[in-house]
Design a protein around this motif. Structure first.
Motif, PDB file in Angstrom:
ATOM      1  N   GLN A   1     -25.139 -52.091  30.373  1.00 16.23           N
ATOM      2  CA  GLN A   1     -24.777 -51.026  29.444  1.00 16.23           C
ATOM      3  C   GLN A   1     -25.393 -51.355  28.097  1.00 16.23           C
ATOM      4  O   GLN A   1     -25.437 -52.515  27.689  1.00 16.23           O
ATOM      5  CB  GLN A   1     -23.257 -50.914  29.337  1.00 16.23           C
ATOM      6  N   PHE A   2     -25.885 -50.333  27.389  1.00 12.54           N
ATOM      7  CA  PHE A   2     -26.542 -50.555  26.108  1.00 12.54           C
ATOM      8  C   PHE A   2     -25.815 -49.773  25.018  1.00 12.54           C
ATOM      9  O   PHE A   2     -25.013 -48.885  25.286  1.00 12.54           O
ATOM     10  CB  PHE A   2     -28.005 -50.103  26.157  1.00 12.54           C
ATOM     11  N   ARG A   3     -26.135 -50.141  23.797  1.00 10.22           N
ATOM     12  CA  ARG A   3     -25.724 -49.364  22.632  1.00 10.22           C
ATOM     13  C   ARG A   3     -26.987 -48.805  21.994  1.00 10.22           C
ATOM     14  O   ARG A   3     -27.980 -49.521  21.831  1.00 10.22           O
ATOM     15  CB  ARG A   3     -24.966 -50.240  21.641  1.00 10.22           C
ATOM     16  N   ALA A   4     -26.950 -47.541  21.649  1.00 10.01           N
ATOM     17  CA  ALA A   4     -28.142 -46.905  21.086  1.00 10.01           C
ATOM     18  C   ALA A   4     -27.724 -45.907  20.023  1.00 10.01           C
ATOM     19  O   ALA A   4     -26.588 -45.416  20.010  1.00 10.01           O
ATOM     20  CB  ALA A   4     -28.946 -46.211  22.179  1.00 10.01           C
ATOM     21  N   ARG A   5     -28.660 -45.590  19.138  1.00 17.21           N
ATOM     22  CA  ARG A   5     -28.415 -44.593  18.097  1.00 17.21           C
ATOM     23  C   ARG A   5     -28.874 -43.218  18.578  1.00 17.21           C
ATOM     24  O   ARG A   5     -29.928 -43.088  19.204  1.00 17.21           O
ATOM     25  CB  ARG A   5     -29.132 -44.971  16.796  1.00 17.21           C
ATOM     26  N   LEU A   6     -28.081 -42.223  18.271  1.00 16.48           N
ATOM     27  CA  LEU A   6     -28.401 -40.857  18.687  1.00 16.48           C
ATOM     28  C   LEU A   6     -29.616 -40.340  17.931  1.00 16.48           C
ATOM     29  O   LEU A   6     -29.704 -40.472  16.702  1.00 16.48           O
ATOM     30  CB  LEU A   6     -27.218 -39.933  18.438  1.00 16.48           C
ATOM     31  N   ALA A   7     -30.533 -39.716  18.666  1.00 15.07           N
ATOM     32  CA  ALA A   7     -31.688 -39.070  18.055  1.00 15.07           C
ATOM     33  C   ALA A   7     -31.413 -37.598  17.781  1.00 15.07           C
ATOM     34  O   ALA A   7     -32.232 -36.919  17.149  1.00 15.07           O
ATOM     35  CB  ALA A   7     -32.910 -39.209  18.962  1.00 15.07           C
ATOM     36  N   ALA A   8     -30.299 -37.084  18.266  1.00 15.63           N
ATOM     37  CA  ALA A   8     -29.884 -35.699  18.007  1.00 15.63           C
ATOM     38  C   ALA A   8     -28.365 -35.673  17.980  1.00 15.63           C
ATOM     39  O   ALA A   8     -27.704 -36.497  18.619  1.00 15.63           O
ATOM     40  CB  ALA A   8     -30.425 -34.755  19.078  1.00 15.63           C
ATOM     41  N   ALA A   9     -27.819 -34.734  17.247  1.00 16.83           N
ATOM     42  CA  ALA A   9     -26.367 -34.651  17.104  1.00 16.83           C
ATOM     43  C   ALA A   9     -25.718 -34.160  18.397  1.00 16.83           C
ATOM     44  O   ALA A   9     -26.339 -33.468  19.205  1.00 16.83           O
ATOM     45  CB  ALA A   9     -26.005 -33.716  15.954  1.00 16.83           C
ATOM     46  N   ILE A  10     -24.454 -34.538  18.589  1.00 17.41           N
ATOM     47  CA  ILE A  10     -23.652 -34.073  19.722  1.00 17.41           C
ATOM     48  C   ILE A  10     -22.357 -33.488  19.176  1.00 17.41           C
ATOM     49  O   ILE A  10     -21.658 -34.139  18.390  1.00 17.41           O
ATOM     50  CB  ILE A  10     -23.331 -35.235  20.694  1.00 17.41           C
ATOM     51  N   ASP A  11     -22.052 -32.274  19.605  1.00 14.70           N
ATOM     52  CA  ASP A  11     -20.788 -31.644  19.232  1.00 14.70           C
ATOM     53  C   ASP A  11     -20.029 -31.340  20.522  1.00 14.70           C
ATOM     54  O   ASP A  11     -20.422 -30.472  21.297  1.00 14.70           O
ATOM     55  CB  ASP A  11     -21.045 -30.361  18.443  1.00 14.70           C
ATOM     56  N   LYS A  12     -18.947 -32.078  20.761  1.00  8.42           N
ATOM     57  CA  LYS A  12     -18.171 -31.924  21.987  1.00  8.42           C
ATOM     58  C   LYS A  12     -16.778 -31.401  21.621  1.00  8.42           C
ATOM     59  O   LYS A  12     -15.943 -32.136  21.092  1.00  8.42           O
ATOM     60  CB  LYS A  12     -18.065 -33.263  22.722  1.00  8.42           C
ATOM     61  N   PRO A  13     -16.472 -30.134  21.940  1.00 10.28           N
ATOM     62  CA  PRO A  13     -15.177 -29.585  21.543  1.00 10.28           C
ATOM     63  C   PRO A  13     -14.029 -29.936  22.477  1.00 10.28           C
ATOM     64  O   PRO A  13     -12.868 -29.858  22.079  1.00 10.28           O
ATOM     65  CB  PRO A  13     -15.434 -28.075  21.548  1.00 10.28           C
ATOM     66  N   HIS A  14     -14.323 -30.321  23.712  1.00  9.11           N
ATOM     67  CA  HIS A  14     -13.248 -30.552  24.686  1.00  9.11           C
ATOM     68  C   HIS A  14     -12.750 -31.997  24.616  1.00  9.11           C
ATOM     69  O   HIS A  14     -13.353 -32.863  23.976  1.00  9.11           O
ATOM     70  CB  HIS A  14     -13.725 -30.219  26.102  1.00  9.11           C
ATOM     71  N   ALA A  15     -11.630 -32.277  25.330  1.00  6.85           N
ATOM     72  CA  ALA A  15     -10.974 -33.585  25.246  1.00  6.85           C
ATOM     73  C   ALA A  15     -11.451 -34.566  26.298  1.00  6.85           C
ATOM     74  O   ALA A  15     -11.152 -35.756  26.216  1.00  6.85           O
ATOM     75  CB  ALA A  15      -9.459 -33.409  25.363  1.00  6.85           C
ATOM     76  N   ARG A  16     -12.177 -34.098  27.304  1.00  2.00           N
ATOM     77  CA  ARG A  16     -12.571 -34.976  28.398  1.00  2.00           C
ATOM     78  C   ARG A  16     -13.660 -35.963  27.958  1.00  2.00           C
ATOM     79  O   ARG A  16     -14.469 -35.645  27.086  1.00  2.00           O
ATOM     80  CB  ARG A  16     -13.092 -34.157  29.583  1.00  2.00           C
ATOM     81  N   ARG A  17     -13.692 -37.126  28.588  1.00  2.51           N
ATOM     82  CA  ARG A  17     -14.826 -38.033  28.378  1.00  2.51           C
ATOM     83  C   ARG A  17     -16.044 -37.418  29.053  1.00  2.51           C
ATOM     84  O   ARG A  17     -15.981 -36.992  30.203  1.00  2.51           O
ATOM     85  CB  ARG A  17     -14.547 -39.413  28.959  1.00  2.51           C
ATOM     86  N   GLU A  18     -17.141 -37.402  28.343  1.00  3.02           N
ATOM     87  CA  GLU A  18     -18.332 -36.765  28.896  1.00  3.02           C
ATOM     88  C   GLU A  18     -19.435 -37.791  29.109  1.00  3.02           C
ATOM     89  O   GLU A  18     -19.640 -38.692  28.287  1.00  3.02           O
ATOM     90  CB  GLU A  18     -18.839 -35.643  27.984  1.00  3.02           C
TER      91      GLU A  18
ATOM     92  N   VAL B   1     -19.793 -40.098  25.862  1.00  3.90           N
ATOM     93  CA  VAL B   1     -19.178 -39.444  24.703  1.00  3.90           C
ATOM     94  C   VAL B   1     -17.665 -39.612  24.848  1.00  3.90           C
ATOM     95  O   VAL B   1     -17.081 -39.149  25.831  1.00  3.90           O
ATOM     96  CB  VAL B   1     -19.563 -37.962  24.628  1.00  3.90           C
ATOM     97  N   PRO B   2     -17.007 -40.286  23.915  1.00  2.00           N
ATOM     98  CA  PRO B   2     -15.603 -40.684  24.107  1.00  2.00           C
ATOM     99  C   PRO B   2     -14.644 -39.514  24.292  1.00  2.00           C
ATOM    100  O   PRO B   2     -14.980 -38.351  24.041  1.00  2.00           O
ATOM    101  CB  PRO B   2     -15.287 -41.456  22.814  1.00  2.00           C
ATOM    102  N   ASP B   3     -13.432 -39.852  24.738  1.00  5.53           N
ATOM    103  CA  ASP B   3     -12.372 -38.861  24.900  1.00  5.53           C
ATOM    104  C   ASP B   3     -12.095 -38.151  23.570  1.00  5.53           C
ATOM    105  O   ASP B   3     -12.271 -38.724  22.489  1.00  5.53           O
ATOM    106  CB  ASP B   3     -11.074 -39.542  25.354  1.00  5.53           C
ATOM    107  N   GLY B   4     -11.614 -36.916  23.702  1.00  2.50           N
ATOM    108  CA  GLY B   4     -11.249 -36.142  22.525  1.00  2.50           C
ATOM    109  C   GLY B   4     -12.442 -35.411  21.948  1.00  2.50           C
ATOM    110  O   GLY B   4     -13.601 -35.755  22.216  1.00  2.50           O
ATOM    111  N   PRO B   5     -12.209 -34.364  21.156  1.00  3.55           N
ATOM    112  CA  PRO B   5     -13.307 -33.656  20.488  1.00  3.55           C
ATOM    113  C   PRO B   5     -14.124 -34.625  19.638  1.00  3.55           C
ATOM    114  O   PRO B   5     -13.561 -35.483  18.950  1.00  3.55           O
ATOM    115  CB  PRO B   5     -12.576 -32.611  19.638  1.00  3.55           C
TER     116      PRO B   5
END
Length: 406
Positions: free
Chosen positions: A332-349, A388-392
């Motif tokens: 598993q790696f850690r990386a910086r986002l090259a584009a924004a993410i907007d997740k409105p739902h509560a599920r882990r994505e 993408v973590p749980d929650g919006p």
């Protein structure tokens, strides 16, 4: 009639914990194999070094074995008194003012403590001119400098990579105890599925999930068995699944696990087996079903291909690793986002993305704009899943996220 009460709508972490617990309680037996058959298997024993590595002092280069005391003062001429090749120690001894021609891997003659590479010397018959500046103990591999007798080399739960298998071979070990590989039966479901190469009638699609899941399992070192496609008939589904569950360690299905009229698998498992959980708050893959049927652990994956990929990569693989006693975490790696993410739902994505290393060495991941769980081509073009973590969540460019490589 079985008890139909079971956990549902779990968080991803809750589902993962149940998978780990069930896997640990159902570890597969071990088997003793020749090391040639252990590649990529999960080790089930401690490996303790029965000998040192290297087993004796030897030369790291082709050249001349000398006493450093003879060459420390500057350029020196030494007398050649023998040759020592790799393969058998000849019992040679280097005295004052002497040297021995030696090859890579050959045992060091008694009295010698340094090897001068052949490229820097001048040879004049039996006289060897050694230049100044030779470092003491140069080009000598010391006995036990890599491994000492009694060192713990490998531990249970580790994956036997080629380098690890080679290390055991270098210690003279010819057999290892490993976990048995789980036998896996694979089913796809639905009257609409048609094998590739066959003509499609209106409303039919080609079966891609079979190749996807079989390929994922094979890439993990398993030898899955593909069963005929399950029809939308509860009687035939029951017959086929119970047949497989009586013979295999794990049964994996794709589809028929949601809440539609033809999604018969959850009710069948509740009736004839045991459900550990149904439905996980994750995206894609929420209808995931996990339980037991006869002797098999049962994993019912959703039908959309990207859901199959995500649920296998995150929980299915974890189940199979746990059954084999694997303790090494998947990469598993850690990386910086090259584009924004907007997740409105509560599920882990688990979002598809492409991982790249910038010129500054920083890992950057670009999310794929195609988020539908039917968009298989997008999955084919990506190489990681972005967690993408749980929650919006509103994640900006440059924010750090976890990524799971394919």
């Amino acid at each position: 009639m079985r008890d139909n009460t079971f956990p549902t709508q779990l968080t991803f972490d809750e589902a993962r914990s149940i998978v780990d617990t069930i896997a640990a309680a159902n570890r597969l037996p071990t088997e003793r194999l020749a090391i040639a058959r252990t590649h990529q298997r999960i080790l089930a024993q401690d490996v303790i070094a029965p000998m040192p590595l290297p087993p004796f002092d030897n030369s790291a280069m082709d050249g001349y074995a000398v006493r450093h005391a003879d060459v420390a003062a500057g350029e020196t001429t030494l007398r050649l008194v023998g040759e020592q090749f790799a393969g058998r120690a000849l019992g040679l001894r280097v005295g004052e003012g002497e040297c021995v021609r030696i090859t890579t891997g050959a045992p060091m003659p008694e009295g010698a403590d340094t090897v001068v590479i052949r490229e820097v010397v001048r040879v004049d018959g039996e006289n060897i001119a050694i230049p100044a500046g030779i470092r003491a103990h140069a080009n000598v591999r010391r006995a036990g400098e890599d491994v000492r007798t009694g060192d713990a080399i490998l531990a249970p739960g580790q994956v036997l990579t080629p380098a690890r298998v080679a290390t055991t071979a270098s210690l003279g070990i010819d057999q290892l105890t490993v976990s048995a590989r789980p036998t896996v039966a694979v089913f796809t479901t639905g009257d609409e599925l048609v094998p590739p190469g066959m003509p499609l009638d209106p409303g039919q699609i080609h079966d891609s999930n079979r190749e996807l899941l079989m390929g994922l399992l094979r890439a993990d070192g398993l030898e899955p068995t593909a069963w005929p496609t399950l029809p939308d008939d509860p009687v035939r589904i029951e017959s086929m699944l119970r047949d497989a569950a009586s013979s295999f360690d794990v049964v994996i299905t794709c589809g028929a696990v949601s809440a539609g009229e033809k999604d018969h698998v959850p009710a069948l498992l509740a009736e004839h087996g045991r459900v550990h959980f149904w439905k996980v708050r994750m995206k894609p893959g929420m209808p995931l079903l996990f339980g037991e049927l006869d002797r098999a652990r049962f994993l019912g994956l959703p039908g959309n291909p990207v859901s199959v990929f995500a649920t296998y990569a995150t929980l299915g693989r974890r189940l199979l690793d746990g059954l084999q006693g694997r303790t090494e975490p998947r990469r598993q790696f850690r990386a910086r986002l090259a584009a924004a993410i907007d997740k409105p739902h509560a599920r882990r994505e688990f979002m598809r993305g492409t991982l790249e290393a910038g010129e500054d060495g920083t890992l950057r991941v670009t999310p794929d704009a195609a988020t539908g769980s039917h968009r298989l081509r997008a999955a084919a073009m990506a190489d990681v899943l972005i967690v993408v973590p749980d929650g919006p969540q509103s994640l900006a460019v440059g924010d750090v996220v976890d990524v799971l490589p394919y």
